[in-house]
Design an enzyme around this catalytic site. Structure first.
Site, PDB file in Angstrom:
ATOM      1  CG  ASP A  87      -1.760   1.252   1.280  1.00 15.16           C
ATOM      2  OD1 ASP A  87      -2.471   1.497   0.292  1.00 15.16           O
ATOM      3  OD2 ASP A  87      -1.692   2.004   2.266  1.00 15.16           O
ATOM      4  CG  HIS A  92       3.558   6.598  -4.573  1.00 16.53           C
ATOM      5  ND1 HIS A  92       2.396   5.851  -4.505  1.00 16.53           N
ATOM      6  CD2 HIS A  92       3.246   7.835  -4.147  1.00 16.53           C
ATOM      7  CE1 HIS A  92       1.428   6.625  -4.046  1.00 16.53           C
ATOM      8  NE2 HIS A  92       1.907   7.823  -3.820  1.00 16.53           N
ATOM      9  CG  ASP A 136      -7.563   3.242  -3.797  1.00 18.05           C
ATOM     10  OD1 ASP A 136      -8.161   3.194  -2.708  1.00 18.05           O
ATOM     11  OD2 ASP A 136      -6.398   2.829  -3.957  1.00 18.05           O
TER      12      ASP A 136
END
Length: 1533
Positions: A527, A530, A628
């Site tokens: 999760d 980045h 999402d």
């Protein structure tokens, strides 16, 4: 049995590839090989891939061993290898000499996933995954009922959001305790554990063939996590991150503004609690700039207290302090030291830099006062600068607050949070505040109480457009003070530091969390990947892989750049990157994503199992919707769910969806606020029941069919993809299997806009589908039904009951409702096409066809594959035997080719256009592109080698193959026309092509390639078997150079060599096509292609004998070499061998060196060939037994070869002087009259051969001026008259050899007799040899002694320590020019040189003359040097016009062979270290030739290059002597 897959990584110096992704599979072998920049160097390759039986440790590297299969010559085949058996991310680096690291990168090895009770492999491309929000599953004992929906819809993998205890916000990703199972899963009176979860997952794996992955969240923890209260050091607080204090002060001030607005205290200033318009936003700006910023004075945290600092400085000056220069490095700049505690006015000045910068003009109080004033002014300036910088931060903070409030409270697409309250503050708080509210002043006092301020923890979030490799909470980032963080107020950002020692509790806690996850789940989704610190994720994944080596790692990256994505993918070993179909704005983009994320093009070439490792894009997990994403029904339409899903399912990668999409839930299922449970599976459920679903619900039935299809296509090898945008809404995706040539074509009509509001056209274009439609795999569309409208259920997450899917599977075309008719058309004899006319392809529908080749094509492809098995076992799949097999195909191709001679191979593989035109042909020309370089297979293979790796099926070459049989027929008919064994090979091609011509045209390029590659590799195997053991056991480079022998040695339509003596045995004969008489057919050596390949300009004496040793003796072509030596011997006249052969009849005897090269070759033949001295007794048919005789036919006058040799020596000693026959423009239109006078004599004092004059050029540097404009016509650029250094060396070599032969009784003469002034004199060969030996060093060496008595022209010396290029030239300065010719003498007569002088001269040549591929023909410091050759340029420049500088600088390749051989010879005499260094130089230089040959479509080495290795368009593309001398270097090594 499939061939082992080997990938080759070529290492290049200084190449850092850590942002390039290289993906490999388990079972592959990775080979590291040396690129040209590293060959010859002592390179070491290190990797952290563990040795067999050892555990992986990221920081433990080991060196790999080099393997050199040929064990010699060069580094072209040297490699080290890694057998890849464990998945993960591995690093490699390499260095050489003292450089530990001069390049490196990462490789990622894919995991192997296993499923089912039998543990069968689930390929990554087979994955169909569905995401669940775990909190919506209810108690654990109800999970199977809810998860069964996934099984019944055909998915094979589930992604669970975290199963841990959630934080206060109930967000799926805000975890209160990473180690405990969410208590919600345990019903009253029951406590489930991780073991129970594990048992459930195991049951699903074994009984449902279902794998499960879950998220790991490393970046943050819930703000209410108990452990973070005990261990506040695990977050960013005001004690361990003092740099956040100013941001915290601003955050507290904003909280107090929130309270004031909520309490109505700003209504009188136009700012109510309910913010509704831009006037309200403007009022917020006013409050910030008037009330907040002036009050909190953030700039003070960055400023200096001026007066105390000035006082401190004054004290230092008064005490006479001086600066310490060592500390300031002499830089006069005032250094400000940031207060590490970030107190107001806490910054200080580095007094050393102050003393350096502000120096008083004396010691008087006035001077000191002036100095203090300068400092004061500068400090006030610095404080002002800090004030302005903070003002900029405040402006940005204002803009960010404005943007946030505008989105959250005013924007139509925002959440419209309503009035400002303490629950919904003006802006989300950036820090936790676990104390009672008080006044702002009281809050700010807590900042200086460490036991309290350690609990003010920074929240996590994300920053728009930020560098993902930078941690935005660390010092140096201003994200918090500038309010740029889009903040998650329920989560605390975790502070790991640089390793476990920085925060032991946090690392240990998270490692336990990782291990729990890896124990039970086959994979993880990282999760917020980045913004997870890379070193943390690396460490945790290493721990996970220790427990589960084949860990499947998935992530979603929002870096905005593929290169940055690769940093994460390579370092973490991410298996699949999540890609969203929702990112596509239209169907065209959706189709493009399918093409982008996997598969080869349809009709792709079969790649060899050993091939270069090429960068790839990350494996995709392509989802129709992620958890999402916003709800596609709201953004597109309910009708688009099915076709967009179908487009995604046809992608050649992992695919998937999110629970709720298939049931048509018409809103986003929020990860934060959703608390209802998913519905359960019940085959009998009514459509109106919100708690249960079945195949009639939503698009579930359609998704089941699509998931099955997706998995079938991946498991059965349908790995070729074609995407066709039929019209703006219709996308057709083809998946093709390259072994069976079956296809599935899915035609999907998207409905991005709702058909109820948007008018779609009824005109659907018809489609042509190549092949025979076997069945309709499925046809489906979304339809409405009367089940009432959608009402959001209180307890269950329910979909829209009013829609379902109408679906039929596995029906015949005639039964289709979507297709009106399907006509069968046949385009040409091999194009079987079905035209589809659609009737009911309404928006929201999908139809998928299973397509085979038509039966005839299918059979022919099968037979073709059967015949290709001899070249590659991969063709077994899909192969069929032919009952009516043509005779020519009954034996393997090797058997047919083994009857071919090397001269036949020349026809099969090579022959440039000029050679082909002799046979009234020419090379194949591709219209709209260009002709091939050769008529033979190499011409085609050179082009295909560029096309194949890139699958460039749009190339004109492939177009030509698809459009007609011209190229195919050219290959076979060209060979058949030659007759003999070549015709048999032609018939073999013809028979193979008979199958090829009748298969669909789109498949022809890949099968044509397969046939030609098979034939070509077979031909090479047969070729090398006929060559010397040096070639057979040699490296790839040796073999490539040896092919030059096949390229250059040919028998033309007309014989190029004069006939040999009929008394000679083993001479090849044929019946002439023209005269129909028997004639000799010896191979001749072309000088170079394409310019010197055919007709009168093919054979040159000098070129032939410079190239003969390398191309014929080293390669083992002894008989053919003998014939060439004897043929030229027969043309001797005036004691010379011809320059231009002209079949002997048209020979020109205008060169002084060819005879000496001929003698050198005879010597080499005698020493290299078994019983080589037998050649001396061979009969030579003299064409010109006297200088003036007419050309005689073979056999009229025969002499033995040793007599001809002796004649050549005697004639030189006697003195050769004649005028060329037919002198004048008819034989040379540029030569001046004096140039036709030929002289070659021996100086009786020195023994040196000399000759020539300034109007002719008798050596290899033979450029005659051609420009009238520049007035150089008829003047040689390089006459090299006098004694040319290489001729003296060659003469010395011949004398030494003849003396030895005489001693052995193999040569009857020991002296030469001459007539002088009526007397007969003689000189022994020994004496002649001795004279050269005694005089060479004296006359040719330019010593370092300025008073050297042997130096005739000391005034002309401009370089010392070199050897002259000539001695006694008519222009004396030419003797002193530095050229590469002396190294030839060093190789053939090394005894002439002292080792020390030779070595120094070679080093000067290396420094001044050595280029990338060749040797500069003249010293660049010479005034006439010019390195660029342009034969077409005609201007008034004497030194350049019409290529006058041919040998005045351009870099010729053949001398480099002699230069390197000379270096090797003398290095051996100077000891091991020098020899090792020289071998490095040699390998390094030769590696450039190897690379050139590999890349050259001519598969050769050029005649010359322009300066610094630049391409010269006037050069031959491949030159015999260039190939030969380089091969000789490898032979010497």
């Amino acid at each position: 049995m499939t061939a082992k897959q080997i990938r080759v990584m070529v290492l290049n110096d200084m190449e850092k590839l850590d942002r390039t992704l290289f993906r490999l599979e388990q079972g592959y072998e990775l080979q590291f090989r040396l690129g040209p920049t590293l060959q010859g160097k002592h390179v070491h390759v290190h990797t952290n891939y563990p040795a067999e039986g050892e555990r992986f440790e990221r920081h433990k590297f080991r060196a790999l061993d080099w393997i050199n299969p040929t064990g010699r010559e060069d580094d072209s085949d040297k490699f080290c290898t890694l057998g890849l058996k464990i998945s993960g991310s591995y690093q490699y680096y390499f260095g050489h000499g003292d450089k530990e690291k001069s390049g490196g990168g990462y490789i990622v090895v894919d995991p192997v996933l296993r499923v089912g009770a039998d543990n069968h492999v689930l390929p990554l491309d087979c994955i169909s995954i569905q995401t669940y929000l775990s909190k919506c599953l209810g108690p654990l004992d109800e999970w199977l009922d809810r998860l069964r929906v996934t099984k019944e819809t055909g998915y094979n993998m589930i992604h669970f959001t975290p199963l841990q205890t959630l934080g206060e916000s109930r967000s799926c990703y805000s975890l209160a305790d990473q180690l405990t199972l969410n208590p919600d899963f345990s019903p009253p009176g029951q406590t489930y554990t991780w073991t129970d979860v594990g048992n459930l997952l195991e049951k699903m794996k074994n009984e449902w063939n279902m794998l499960c992955i879950t998220d790991v969240v490393y970046n943050h923890t819930a703000a209410n996590s108990k452990w973070i209260k005990k261990h506040p050091e695990c977050g960013y607080n005001l004690v361990n991150s003092s740099h956040l204090k100013p941001a915290w002060v601003l955050d507290r001030a904003l909280w107090h503004i929130t309270c004031a607005i909520a309490d109505g205290k700003y209504e009188d200033r136009g700012l109510p609690a309910l913010i509704q318009n831009h006037e309200h936003l403007h009022a917020i700006r006013g409050v910030l700039w008037q009330d907040v910023f002036p009050k909190i004075k953030l700039w003070e945290f960055f400023q200096i207290k001026v007066e105390p600092t000035v006082e401190q400085f004054r004290d230092l000056l008064q005490s006479g302090a001086k600066p310490e220069r060592s500390k300031t490095e002499g830089k006069q700049q005032l250094k400000i030291i940031q207060d590490p505690q970030y107190r107001r006015f806490g910054n200080t000045v580095d007094m050393n830099s102050a003393l350096e910068t502000f120096v008083p003009h004396g010691n008087s109080p006035g001077a000191i006062e002036d100095c203090c004033n300068w400092l004061r002014r500068r400090l006030e300036e610095i404080n002002g600068e800090q004030y302005h910088e903070i003002r900029h931060h405040q402006e940005q903070a204002t803009n960010c607050i404005d943007g946030t409030v505008s989105y959250e409270r005013i924007a139509d697409h925002g959440p419209k949070l309503g009035p400002v309250t303490r629950k919904h503050p003006l802006v989300t708080r950036y820090f936790t505040f676990p104390f009672e509210d008080a006044t702002l002043e009281q809050d700010l006092e807590l900042m200086n109480q460490p036991e309290k301020s350690c609990h003010f923890l920074a929240h996590n979030g994300w920053v728009m457009g930020d560098d993902p490799l930078r941690n935005f909470a660390e010092p140096g980032s201003n994200v918090y003070i500038r309010r740029e963080l889009i903040c998650w107020g329920d989560s605390v950002k975790l502070r790991y530091g640089s390793g476990p020692e920085d925060c032991p509790y946090l690392w240990a806690h998270m490692q336990k969390y990782t291990e729990i996850t890896a124990k039970h789940f086959v994979g993880v989704r990282l999760d917020n990947c980045h913004s997870t610190p890379l070193h943390v994720a690396e460490y945790m994944l290493d721990a996970a892989r220790t427990l589960r080596p084949d860990l499947y790692v998935v992530a979603e990256l929002f870096t905005g750049s593929e290169e940055l994505d690769n940093v994460f993918v390579t370092r973490l070993g991410i298996s699949s990157l999540i890609r969203e179909a929702m990112s596509a704005g239209d169907s065209h983009e959706e189709g493009r994503l399918v093409y982008r994320y996997g598969g080869e093009p349809v009709g792709a070439f079969l790649q060899p199992s050993l091939r270069p490792l090429v960068p790839s894009i990350a494996h995709a997990m392509f989802l129709d919707v992620t958890h999402d994403n916003e709800c596609p029904i709201q953004i597109r339409s309910v009708y688009d769910s099915l076709p967009s899903s179908a487009i995604v399912s046809m992608a050649c990668c992992a695919t998937g969806s999110t629970r709720g999409y298939d049931e048509l839930v018409p809103h986003q299922i929020s990860v934060v606020s959703e608390e209802r449970f998913y519905s359960k599976w019940n085959p009998q459920a009514k459509p109106s029941s919100p708690e249960e679903v079945n195949l009639q619900s939503g698009i579930i039935a359609g998704k089941l069919a699509l998931n099955r299809l997706h998995q079938e296509l991946a498991s059965k090898g349908f790995n070729q993809v074609f995407v066709d945008q039929v019209d703006e809404d219709i996308v057709a995706v083809t998946r093709h299997c390259p072994s069976t040539h079956q296809s599935v074509v899915a035609v999907c009509r998207t409905a991005f806009k709702n058909p109820k509001q948007h008018r779609y056209t009824n005109e659907v274009p018809s489609m042509c589908i190549p092949g025979k439609i076997e069945e309709v795999v499925l046809e489906a569309r979304t339809v409405e039904r009367q089940e009432g409208s959608y009402i959001k259920d209180e307890r269950s997450i329910n979909g829209m009951p009013g829609y379902t899917v109408e679906i039929k599977e596995h029906i015949q075309l005639k039964d289709s409702k979507v297709v009106r008719q399907a006509g069968v058309t046949s385009r040409g004899r091999s194009e079987y096409v079905q035209e589809i006319v659609f009737e009911q392809l309404t928006p929201g529908s999908v139809i998928a066809f299973r397509v085979s080749l038509d039966p005839k094509s299918q059979e022919l492809v099968g037979v073709l594959r059967h015949h290709l098995i001899q070249f590659n076992p991969l063709y077994k799949a899909g192969s069929l035997t032919d009952p009516n097999i043509p005779d020519i195909l009954k034996s393997p191709l090797t058997e047919i080719m083994s009857k071919m001679t090397l001269a036949d191979m020349n026809v099969l593989l090579f022959r440039c256009d000029a050679e082909e035109k002799e046979n009234v042909g020419g090379c194949y020309n591709i219209p709209g592109w260009k002709p091939l370089k050769y008529g033979g297979l190499q011409g085609l293979l050179s082009v295909m080698a560029d096309i194949r790796p890139k699958n460039d099926l749009g190339h004109p070459f492939c177009d030509n193959l698809r459009q007609g049989d011209w190229m195919i027929d050219y290959v076979s008919s060209r060979l058949i026309s030659h007759g003999g064994t070549l015709a048999e090979v032609g018939q073999w091609f013809q028979a193979m092509f008979a199958y090829l011509k009748h298969i669909p045209r789109y498949l022809i390029p890949c099968y044509f390639d397969a046939i030609l590659v098979g034939a070509y590799t077979t031909a090479l195997d047969v070729t090398f078997k006929q060559m010397s053991s040096f070639v057979q056991n040699g490296s790839s480079f040796v073999k490539l150079l040896a092919l030059g022998s096949v390229q250059m040695c040919a028998v033309g339509r007309l014989p190029a060599l004069p006939p040999l003596s009929p008394a000679l045995s083993d001479v090849p004969y044929r019946v002439s096509e023209i005269t129909k008489q028997k004639e000799q057919c010896c191979v001749s050596l072309a000088a170079g292609l394409p310019h010197f390949s055919s007709g009168i300009f093919r054979c040159w004496g000098r070129d032939t004998f410079i190239a003969l040793r390398g191309l014929m003796l080293v390669t083992g072509r002894h008989l053919e070499a003998r014939n060439i030596i004897l043929a030229f011997a027969g043309t001797m006249r005036h004691g010379l061998i011809p320059n231009l052969l002209g079949e002997g009849v048209g020979a020109r005897f205008n060169c002084r060196d060819a005879v000496w090269w001929w003698l050198q070759c005879i010597q080499d033949y005698c020493t290299m060939v078994p019983s080589g001295t037998d050649i001396l007794q061979c009969p030579v048919s003299r064409m010109y037994p006297t200088d003036d005789s007419k050309p005689l036919t073979a056999g009229t006058v025969d002499q033995l070869l040793y007599e001809v040799i002796h004649e050549a020596m005697e004639r030189h000693m006697q003195g050769i002087e004649f005028r060329e026959r037919n002198a004048g423009p008819q034989i040379d239109c540029n030569m001046r009259d004096e140039g036709f006078n030929i002289v070659a004599k021996v100086n009786p004092d020195t023994g040196f051969v000399y000759g020539g004059n300034r109007f002719n050029c008798g050596t290899w540097m033979d450029k005659m001026g051609e420009s009238e404009k520049a007035r150089n016509k008829g003047i040689p650029a390089t006459p090299r008259d006098g004694s040319a250094v290489e001729i003296v060396g060659l003469c010395k070599s011949a004398l030494r050899w003849l003396v030895e032969l005489h001693k052995q009784g193999l040569f009857p003469y020991n002296s030469v007799a001459i007539h002088k002034d009526g007397k007969q004199l003689s000189m022994s060969y020994e004496e002649w040899d001795r004279k050269i030996q005694q005089n060479f060093e004296k006359m040719f060496y330019v010593s370092h002694d300025p008073n050297d008595p042997n130096e005739k022209h000391p005034e002309l010396v401009h370089k010392r320590g070199i050897y002259k290029d000539s001695y006694g030239a008519s222009s004396p300065w030419c003797d002193y020019q530095l050229r590469p010719n002396f190294s030839i003498a060093m190789v053939v007569a090394p005894e002439l040189f002292t080792v020390e002088h030779a070595w120094k001269a070679l080093n000067i040549a290396e420094e001044k003359l050595l280029g990338p591929l060749g040797m500069k023909t003249l010293d660049p410091e010479d005034m006439v040097y010019c390195g660029v050759y342009d034969n077409s340029l005609d201007n008034d420049n004497y030194n350049l016009a019409r290529g006058f500088n041919y040998h005045q600088g351009p870099e010729w390749l053949w001398p480099i062979g002699y230069f390197l051989r000379a270096k090797i010879h003398f290095a051996k005499k100077l000891g091991k270290d020098t020899y090792d260094e020289t071998v490095y130089l040699v390998k390094n230089v030769l590696s450039r030739h190897y690379v050139h040959m590999e890349r050259s479509s001519w598969k050769g080495l050029p005649e010359l290059t322009n300066e610094n290795g630049q391409y010269c368009s006037f050069s031959c593309e491949t030159q015999a002597w260039s190939l030969a001398t380089v091969l000789e270097v490898l032979h010497d090594l």
